[in-house]
Design a protein around this motif. Structure first.
Motif, PDB file in Angstrom:
ATOM      1  N   HIS A  57       0.807  -1.223   0.000  1.00 29.94           N
ATOM      2  CA  HIS A  57       0.000   0.000   0.000  1.00 29.94           C
ATOM      3  C   HIS A  57       0.844   1.278   0.000  1.00 29.94           C
ATOM      4  CE1 HIS A  57      -3.315  -2.683   0.614  1.00 29.94           C
ATOM      5  NE2 HIS A  57      -4.183  -1.697   0.659  1.00 29.94           N
ATOM      6  N   THR A  58       2.048   1.218   0.597  1.00 29.88           N
ATOM      7  CA  THR A  58       2.865   2.434   0.631  1.00 29.88           C
ATOM      8  C   THR A  58       3.183   2.859  -0.806  1.00 29.88           C
ATOM      9  OG1 THR A  58       3.768   1.787   2.757  1.00 29.88           O
ATOM     10  CG2 THR A  58       5.031   3.414   1.516  1.00 29.88           C
ATOM     11  N   LEU A  59       3.716   1.918  -1.597  1.00 27.84           N
ATOM     12  CA  LEU A  59       3.979   2.232  -3.006  1.00 27.84           C
ATOM     13  C   LEU A  59       2.670   2.336  -3.785  1.00 27.84           C
ATOM     14  CD1 LEU A  59       7.090  -0.060  -3.518  1.00 27.84           C
ATOM     15  CD2 LEU A  59       7.073   2.424  -3.650  1.00 27.84           C
ATOM     16  N   GLY A  60       1.687   1.507  -3.418  1.00 26.53           N
ATOM     17  CA  GLY A  60       0.386   1.521  -4.099  1.00 26.53           C
ATOM     18  C   GLY A  60      -0.285   2.888  -4.016  1.00 26.53           C
ATOM     19  N   HIS A  61      -0.276   3.481  -2.824  1.00 21.74           N
ATOM     20  CA  HIS A  61      -0.885   4.814  -2.679  1.00 21.74           C
ATOM     21  C   HIS A  61      -0.145   5.844  -3.537  1.00 21.74           C
ATOM     22  CE1 HIS A  61      -2.729   3.576   1.431  1.00 21.74           C
ATOM     23  NE2 HIS A  61      -3.606   3.441   0.474  1.00 21.74           N
ATOM     24  N   SER A  62       1.187   5.713  -3.593  1.00 19.15           N
ATOM     25  CA  SER A  62       1.966   6.656  -4.418  1.00 19.15           C
ATOM     26  C   SER A  62       1.627   6.469  -5.895  1.00 19.15           C
ATOM     27  CB  SER A  62       3.464   6.427  -4.233  1.00 19.15           C
ATOM     28  OG  SER A  62       3.787   6.522  -2.884  1.00 19.15           O
ATOM     29  N   ILE A  63       1.383   5.213  -6.287  1.00 13.81           N
ATOM     30  CA  ILE A  63       1.020   4.956  -7.692  1.00 13.81           C
ATOM     31  C   ILE A  63      -0.341   5.602  -7.993  1.00 13.81           C
ATOM     32  CG2 ILE A  63       0.369   3.128  -9.339  1.00 13.81           C
ATOM     33  CD1 ILE A  63       2.487   1.328  -7.840  1.00 13.81           C
ATOM     34  N   GLU A  64      -1.300   5.429  -7.067  1.00 17.95           N
ATOM     35  CA  GLU A  64      -2.628   6.039  -7.277  1.00 17.95           C
ATOM     36  C   GLU A  64      -2.501   7.557  -7.394  1.00 17.95           C
ATOM     37  OE1 GLU A  64      -4.630   3.977  -3.789  1.00 17.95           O
ATOM     38  OE2 GLU A  64      -6.288   4.073  -5.212  1.00 17.95           O
ATOM     39  N   GLN A  65      -1.643   8.113  -6.543  1.00 20.41           N
ATOM     40  CA  GLN A  65      -1.431   9.570  -6.551  1.00 20.41           C
ATOM     41  C   GLN A  65      -0.794  10.010  -7.867  1.00 20.41           C
ATOM     42  OE1 GLN A  65       0.172  10.598  -2.695  1.00 20.41           O
ATOM     43  NE2 GLN A  65       0.801  12.589  -3.460  1.00 20.41           N
ATOM     44  N   TYR A  66       0.204   9.225  -8.348  1.00 19.81           N
ATOM     45  CA  TYR A  66       0.890   9.524  -9.614  1.00 19.81           C
ATOM     46  C   TYR A  66      -0.134   9.628 -10.747  1.00 19.81           C
ATOM     47  CZ  TYR A  66       4.057   8.855 -13.619  1.00 19.81           C
ATOM     48  OH  TYR A  66       4.749   8.993 -14.806  1.00 19.81           O
ATOM     49  N   TYR A  67      -1.110   8.733 -10.734  1.00 17.86           N
ATOM     50  CA  TYR A  67      -2.135   8.732 -11.795  1.00 17.86           C
ATOM     51  C   TYR A  67      -3.337   9.609 -11.429  1.00 17.86           C
ATOM     52  CZ  TYR A  67       0.310   4.979 -14.240  1.00 17.86           C
ATOM     53  OH  TYR A  67       1.245   4.246 -14.927  1.00 17.86           O
ATOM     54  N   ASN A  68      -3.180  10.382 -10.371  1.00  9.70           N
ATOM     55  CA  ASN A  68      -4.244  11.287  -9.956  1.00  9.70           C
ATOM     56  C   ASN A  68      -5.568  10.558  -9.674  1.00  9.70           C
ATOM     57  OD1 ASN A  68      -4.576  13.828  -9.176  1.00  9.70           O
ATOM     58  ND2 ASN A  68      -4.753  14.718 -11.245  1.00  9.70           N
ATOM     59  N   TYR A  69      -5.456   9.332  -9.181  1.00  8.93           N
ATOM     60  CA  TYR A  69      -6.619   8.513  -8.802  1.00  8.93           C
ATOM     61  C   TYR A  69      -7.561   8.234  -9.970  1.00  8.93           C
ATOM     62  CZ  TYR A  69      -4.911   9.490  -4.151  1.00  8.93           C
ATOM     63  OH  TYR A  69      -4.106   9.588  -3.057  1.00  8.93           O
ATOM     64  N   THR A  70      -7.057   8.371 -11.217  1.00  8.26           N
ATOM     65  CA  THR A  70      -7.911   8.036 -12.366  1.00  8.26           C
ATOM     66  C   THR A  70      -7.172   7.066 -13.288  1.00  8.26           C
ATOM     67  OG1 THR A  70      -7.152  10.047 -13.440  1.00  8.26           O
ATOM     68  CG2 THR A  70      -9.363  10.134 -12.508  1.00  8.26           C
TER      69      THR A  70
ATOM     70  N   GLY B 185       2.279  -2.302  -6.318  1.00 10.38           N
ATOM     71  CA  GLY B 185       3.093  -1.998  -5.128  1.00 10.38           C
ATOM     72  C   GLY B 185       3.615  -3.268  -4.468  1.00 10.38           C
ATOM     73  N   MET B 186       2.773  -4.304  -4.394  1.00  9.86           N
ATOM     74  CA  MET B 186       3.205  -5.570  -3.774  1.00  9.86           C
ATOM     75  C   MET B 186       4.335  -6.194  -4.590  1.00  9.86           C
ATOM     76  SD  MET B 186      -0.215  -7.493  -2.281  1.00  9.86           S
ATOM     77  CE  MET B 186      -1.216  -7.594  -3.755  1.00  9.86           C
ATOM     78  N   LYS B 187       4.179  -6.140  -5.933  1.00 10.81           N
ATOM     79  CA  LYS B 187       5.207  -6.741  -6.792  1.00 10.81           C
ATOM     80  C   LYS B 187       6.531  -5.977  -6.657  1.00 10.81           C
ATOM     81  CE  LYS B 187       2.605  -6.972 -10.636  1.00 10.81           C
ATOM     82  NZ  LYS B 187       2.283  -7.171 -12.038  1.00 10.81           N
ATOM     83  N   MET B 188       6.445  -4.636  -6.679  1.00 11.42           N
ATOM     84  CA  MET B 188       7.665  -3.811  -6.596  1.00 11.42           C
ATOM     85  C   MET B 188       8.425  -4.097  -5.317  1.00 11.42           C
ATOM     86  SD  MET B 188       7.071   0.121  -7.676  1.00 11.42           S
ATOM     87  CE  MET B 188       6.558   0.465  -9.335  1.00 11.42           C
ATOM     88  N   ILE B 189       7.696  -4.097  -4.180  1.00 10.48           N
ATOM     89  CA  ILE B 189       8.387  -4.237  -2.897  1.00 10.48           C
ATOM     90  C   ILE B 189       8.918  -5.662  -2.732  1.00 10.48           C
ATOM     91  CG2 ILE B 189       6.393  -4.754  -1.386  1.00 10.48           C
ATOM     92  CD1 ILE B 189       9.258  -2.341  -0.552  1.00 10.48           C
TER      93      ILE B 189
ATOM     94  N   CYS C  22       5.750   8.680  -0.875  1.00  7.76           N
ATOM     95  CA  CYS C  22       5.650   7.779   0.285  1.00  7.76           C
ATOM     96  C   CYS C  22       5.828   8.534   1.592  1.00  7.76           C
ATOM     97  CB  CYS C  22       6.705   6.685   0.230  1.00  7.76           C
ATOM     98  SG  CYS C  22       6.466   5.543  -1.128  1.00  7.76           S
ATOM     99  N   LEU C  23       6.363   9.747   1.505  1.00  7.02           N
ATOM    100  CA  LEU C  23       6.573  10.531   2.737  1.00  7.02           C
ATOM    101  C   LEU C  23       5.260  10.857   3.427  1.00  7.02           C
ATOM    102  CD1 LEU C  23       9.451  12.960   1.747  1.00  7.02           C
ATOM    103  CD2 LEU C  23       9.529  11.001   3.295  1.00  7.02           C
ATOM    104  N   ASN C  24       4.180  10.886   2.658  1.00 14.06           N
ATOM    105  CA  ASN C  24       2.870  11.158   3.265  1.00 14.06           C
ATOM    106  C   ASN C  24       2.222   9.910   3.832  1.00 14.06           C
ATOM    107  OD1 ASN C  24       2.900  13.845   2.573  1.00 14.06           O
ATOM    108  ND2 ASN C  24       2.077  13.445   0.526  1.00 14.06           N
ATOM    109  N   ASP C  25       2.929   8.774   3.721  1.00 16.62           N
ATOM    110  CA  ASP C  25       2.318   7.515   4.151  1.00 16.62           C
ATOM    111  C   ASP C  25       2.041   7.530   5.647  1.00 16.62           C
ATOM    112  OD1 ASP C  25       1.919   4.632   2.980  1.00 16.62           O
ATOM    113  OD2 ASP C  25       2.689   4.421   5.014  1.00 16.62           O
ATOM    114  N   LYS C  26       0.877   6.957   6.001  1.00 17.37           N
ATOM    115  CA  LYS C  26       0.498   6.945   7.420  1.00 17.37           C
ATOM    116  C   LYS C  26       1.428   6.062   8.240  1.00 17.37           C
ATOM    117  CE  LYS C  26      -4.454   7.488   6.552  1.00 17.37           C
ATOM    118  NZ  LYS C  26      -4.516   6.728   5.286  1.00 17.37           N
ATOM    119  N   LYS C  27       2.193   5.207   7.587  1.00 12.57           N
ATOM    120  CA  LYS C  27       3.090   4.305   8.315  1.00 12.57           C
ATOM    121  C   LYS C  27       4.467   4.930   8.511  1.00 12.57           C
ATOM    122  CE  LYS C  27      -0.211   1.354   8.398  1.00 12.57           C
ATOM    123  NZ  LYS C  27      -1.242   2.383   8.150  1.00 12.57           N
TER     124      LYS C  27
END
Ligand code: GLY
Length: 363
Positions: free
Chosen positions: A252-265, A276-280, A322-327
C-alpha cells in the motif's frame, strides 16, 4: 435465495461482534439486525447504484423486523466520500430525529461503509451501526475492523476514527451483480491477505482465476470467510494500528503513491496495490529479505485475477509521495515485506535507506 450455510466469525475488539458470511443474507438482514439492536429507527445509508439493486429488499426486510427505516441515498463513487456528504448525513439524521439508541446501516462498498461508520462515530457523539457490504473489497477488508473515514482534498481517509460495527453481513449473492473490474479490485486485498498471513489461502487462490473463482460460489464463500478470519486475527492483535495491523499495509505504501501519480484516475486501488506488492517483493528478493521466486509466484497469482498492469513510474519516482504515508513516523518508515508466501514482517528503516533501495531498484 435462502441461505444454506452461514459462517459466523466473531471479532473481539473494543466491541464484540459477528461477521456473517453466506447467501441470501440481504433479504433476511432485518432479523439479524434485530438480534443486535434495540433501535426503533434505522438510517439506511447507500449510494444510487446499490439502492437501485438492493435498497428495496433491505428496507423491506428491516421493516418486517419491526424497524422504521429512513433512507439516505448519495451519488456513487469515491468523489462522494467527503465532508459535504457527511454533513448531509448528519443533517438527515437530525431532520429525522435520530436518537443515540437508533442505528445506521451501511449498504454498499467501502465508500458507504467508511462514511456511514464515521457518521455513526460522530453523530450525537456516537451511535450504533451495522455493515452490509456488497463489494468484494468491502466484504474482505473495509467492513471489518472499525476503520471509518472521509477523504479530504489533500488525500484519502485523512479524517476518521476507530468505531467497530455491531454486525457485518456479507451476502455472497450480492457479488453476482458486481462487474469484473470491481471484483478484480477486491482481489488485490484477497491476494494480499494470503501473502501476509496464509500460504494455504494463497495456494488455494493459485488454483483458480477470476472466471473460475466467480463461477465456484462455494470456493468463493470459503475464500471470503478465510480472508475475514485473517483480518479478524490482525484486528484482535492490534485494533488501533500501532503494530501487527500495519502488515495490512503490504503493497500500500507504493500503491498509494502509484494512485497519486495517476491522480486517482485510470488505475484502481487493487491494481495500484498489486503493482506496489510486486515492486516491494522484487526489491526484497534483491536484498535477500525474501525467498527467491516469491515475486514470480505473486505475479502469476495476480495475473490470474486481472491484476497485471504495468505502471509507468519507477520506484524512485514513487519515493517522495511515500513521505505522506500513514506508516511513516518522523525519519523512519515501516516497510511491510513478505519474506515468503504467507509470511510477513514489519521492517522499520530510516526513510533515507528506503529511498536508497527504491533508487537502486530503478537503475
Ligand atoms: N484496510 C487496512 C486496515 O483495516 O487496517
Amino acid at each position: 435465495m435462502t441461505s444454506s450455510k452461514i459462517e459466523r466469525i466473531t471479532v473481539k475488539a473494543s466491541g464484540v461482534y459477528d461477521v456473517l458470511v453466506g447467501r441470501g443474507l440481504l433479504s433476511e438482514c432485518g432479523s439479524y439486525v434485530k438480534e443486535v439492536s434495540q433501535a426503533e429507527k434505522i438510517g439506511l445509508i447507500t449510494d444510487d447504484n446499490v439502492n437501485a439493486l438492493y435498497g428495496d429488499a433491505v428496507q423491506k426486510s428491516l421493516e418486517s423486523a419491526g424497524f422504521s427505516v429512513c433512507k439516505f441515498v448519495f451519488p456513487h463513487g469515491e468523489q462522494s466520500k467527503n465532508t459535504d456528504t457527511l454533513v448531509k448525513i448528519w443533517n438527515f439524521l437530525c431532520e429525522n430525529s435520530f436518537s443515540r439508541s437508533d442505528c445506521l446501516a451501511a449498504l454498499g462498498g467501502g465508500v458507504t461503509g467508511d462514511m456511514t461508520g464515521f457518521a455513526a462515530a460522530t453523530y450525537l457523539r456516537g451511535m450504533d451501526f451495522v455493515q452490509i457490504p456488497t463489494t468484494l473489497l468491502a466484504q474482505v477488508d473495509s467492513s471489518v475492523g472499525g476503520k471509518t473515514a472521509v477523504d479530504l482534498a489533500g488525500g484519502k481517509n485523512l479524517v476518521g476514527s476507530f468505531k467497530q460495527p455491531k454486525l457485518v453481513l456479507c451476502d455472497i449473492d450480492a457479488l453476482d451483480t458486481l462487474p469484473d473490474e470491481f471484483f478484480t479490485d477486491g482481489m488485490g486485498e484477497v491476494v494480499k491477505h494470503g501473502m501476509i498471513k496464509s500460504a494455504k489461502l494463497f495456494e488455494l487462490l493459485e488454483k483458480y482465476d477470476l472466471k473460475s473463482l466467480r463461477e465456484n460460489k462455494d470456493v468463493l464463500e470459503d475464500v471470503i470467510a478465510r480472508n475475514i478470519a485473517i483480518k479478524r486475527d490482525v484486528v484482535q492483535a492490534d485494533e488501533f494500528d500501532t503494530g501487527e495491523r500495519m502488515k495490512l499495509n503490504f503493497g500500500h505504501t507504493l500503491g498509494h503513491s502509484i494512485e497519486q501519480y495517476y491522480n486517482y484516475t485510470g488505475i484502481t486501488h487493487g491494481q495500484a496495490v498489486a503493482a506496489g506488492m510486486k515492486m516491494i517483493t522484487d526489491i526484497a528478493e534483491k536484498h535477500m529479505l525474501a525467498e527467491k521466486g516469491t515475486c514470480e509466484r505473486l505475479t502469476k497469482c495476480l495475473d490470474g485475477y486481472g491484476l497485471n498492469v504495468s505502471v509507468e513510474p519507477t520506484p524512485e519516482q514513487l519515493g517522495s509521495a511515500c513521505l505522506n504515508d500513514k506508516k511513516r513516523f518522523g525519519d523512519t518508515i515501516n516497510v511491510i515485506v513478505c519474506c515468503d508466501v504467507g509470511a510477513s514482517m514489519i521492517k522499520k528503516m530510516p526513510v533515507e535507506s528506503f529511498f536508497a533501495m527504491l533508487s537502486e531498484a530503478s537503475e
